[in-house]
Design a protein around this motif. Structure first.
Motif, PDB file in Angstrom:
ATOM      1  N   VAL A   1       8.239 -13.844   3.386  1.00 39.07           N
ATOM      2  CA  VAL A   1       9.677 -14.079   3.254  1.00 39.07           C
ATOM      3  C   VAL A   1      10.358 -12.823   2.706  1.00 39.07           C
TER       4      VAL A   1
ATOM      5  N   THR B   1       7.081 -20.980   8.841  1.00 37.56           N
ATOM      6  CA  THR B   1       8.537 -20.937   8.948  1.00 37.56           C
ATOM      7  C   THR B   1       9.122 -22.315   8.679  1.00 37.56           C
TER       8      THR B   1
ATOM      9  N   TYR C   1      10.226  -7.524   4.321  1.00 34.98           N
ATOM     10  CA  TYR C   1       9.551  -8.786   4.042  1.00 34.98           C
ATOM     11  C   TYR C   1       8.389  -8.558   3.088  1.00 34.98           C
TER      12      TYR C   1
END
Length: 314
Positions: free
Chosen positions: A101, A59, A293
Motif C-alpha cells: 500500500v 486489494t 508503495y
C-alpha cells in the motif's frame, strides 16, 4: 464493477475488471464481500502464494454509495470472522501476512494498525505511468540508439542458475522478494515456472556467474484502456534502460492504439533515470500518477492479536 470507475482506484488504471473472473476461479484467491441488507458495501481480495508461506491482502474496493459512510468500520468488524472461518485453516505456522500500500497516506494508518502491519514495512518501490500511441512509439524506437545498451534475452529455465545465487539476491533484490505486477514473491524455480505459464515476458541479462538484472512484462485492460506493466529489478542505469526499451518493443509488437506503461523500479535511485529516458528518448508522455508503495509484512501471531483487539472495539 462500478467500484472500478475511472476516478477511483489507481487513477482509473484498474486491473480488477479484467482479472475478476480469473480471481474467482483461482483456488489460491479468496474474495470476501461485506454486505448491508441487499447492498454490497465492499470487497477484500486475499491471495495465498509461495506454497502458502505468504498471505497477501491483494486489494479491496468500496462501493461509492458508501463513501464516507463508515464502510471501513464495517469491513473491519468482519476481519476476525474472515480469518477464523476462511483463512486461518489454510495458513501454516510460518505463513507471513503481507500488504502492498501507499504507507505515507495518513488515511491508511488505521488500516495498517488494525491488521498489525504498522511499523512492519520491509521495502519500497516506485511506479510511474507513461503513455503514447503505438505508431508514435515505433517511430521513436526506430530512431533510438541502443548500441551502448547491454544485451538482454528472453528468460529460459537454464537461466535460473544465474538468478538463484545469493550474490544476485543480495545485489539486486529487496528483502529477497521479486515483485511481479505489484505482488511480492520469493525467487524460486516454482514461481519462475508460474510466471512463464502466466504469459509474463521475462528478460534477463547475460552476466555470469550471477545475473545483474531481470524484468517482467505483461498487459491488462482497464477503464482507461490497455496497461502494460514493466517490473524492473536492477541497480544499473544502462540495464534499466535496456529493460525498458525491450519491454516497450514487445508491447508494440503485440498491440495497437494507445498504451499506458506502468513502470516499476525496486531501486528508487533509478526513478529519475526512468522518467528522463522514457520522455526524452522514447518520447512517451509522463502521466501525473506516480506512486511510492511499501511492502508491509508480519507474522500471523501479530495479525491475530490485532484483529482480536479490533473485534473488542466493536
Amino acid at each position: 464493477m462500478k467500484m472500478a470507475r475511472p476516478d477511483t482506484f489507481r487513477d482509473g488504471f484498474d486491473y480488477l475488471p479484467a482479472r475478476f473472473h480469473q480471481y474467482v476461479d483461482d483456488p489460491d484467491v479468496f474474495i470476501i464481500m461485506a454486505e448491508s441488507g441487499d447492498s454490497l458495501v465492499g470487497i477484500a481480495l486475499y491471495m495465498f502464494h509461495d506454497d502458502d508461506e505468504a498471505l497477501l491482502l491483494k486489494t479491496g474496493r468500496q462501493n461509492p454509495k458508501y463513501d464516507g459512510g463508515g464502510a471501513f468500520r464495517r469491513v473491519s468488524q468482519s476481519v476476525p470472522m474472515v480469518y477464523k472461518d476462511f483463512l486461518l485453516q489454510r495458513c501454516k505456522p510460518t505463513t507471513l501476512y503481507q500488504s502492498v500500500v501507499e504507507g505515507h497516506r495518513t488515511n491508511l494508518h488505521k488500516y495498517l494498525q488494525n491488521y498489525g502491519l504498522w511499523g512492519k514495512d520491509k521495502c519500497k518501490f516506485d511506479t510511474m505511468y507513461f503513455q503514447s500511441d503505438v505508431s508514435a512509439i515505433q517511430s521513436s524506437l526506430a530512431s533510438s540508439n541502443t548500441t551502448n545498451l547491454p544485451p538482454l534475452t528472453p528468460y529460459q529455465p537454464p537461466d535460473l542458475h544465474r538468478l538463484l545465487p545469493p550474490a544476485f539476491s543480495a545485489a539486486v533484490l529487496s528483502e529477497g522478494r521479486v515483485f511481479v505486477d505489484w505482488e511480492p514473491y520469493k525467487l524460486s524455480e516454482s514461481n519462475m515456472k508460474k510466471f512463464v505459464e502466466a504469459g509474463c515476458y521475462i528478460l534477463v541479462d547475460s552476466t555470469e556467474p550471477a545475473a545483474k538484472s531481470f524484468s517482467f512484462g505483461g498487459s491488462y485492460m482497464t477503464p482507461r484502456g490497455r496497461v502494460y506493466h514493466i517490473d524492473i529489478h536492477c541497480k544499473d542505469e544502462a540495464l534499466c534502460k535496456a529493460h525498458i526499451i525491450n519491454q516497450v518493443k514487445n508491447a508494440c509488437s503485440q498491440y495497437r492504439g494507445m498504451i499506458t506503461f506502468c513502470i516499476m523500479v525496486i531501486d528508487q535511485a533509478l526513478k529519475e533515470t526512468v522518467v528522463k529516458y522514457c520522455v526524452e528518448s522514447l518520447t512517451l508522455s509522463h502521466l501525473p500518477h506516480d506512486h511510492t508503495y511499501t511492502l508491509y509484512e508480519t507474522d500471523l501471531t501479530t495479525v491475530a492479536k490485532a484483529v482480536l483487539g479490533n473485534k473488542a472495539k466493536y
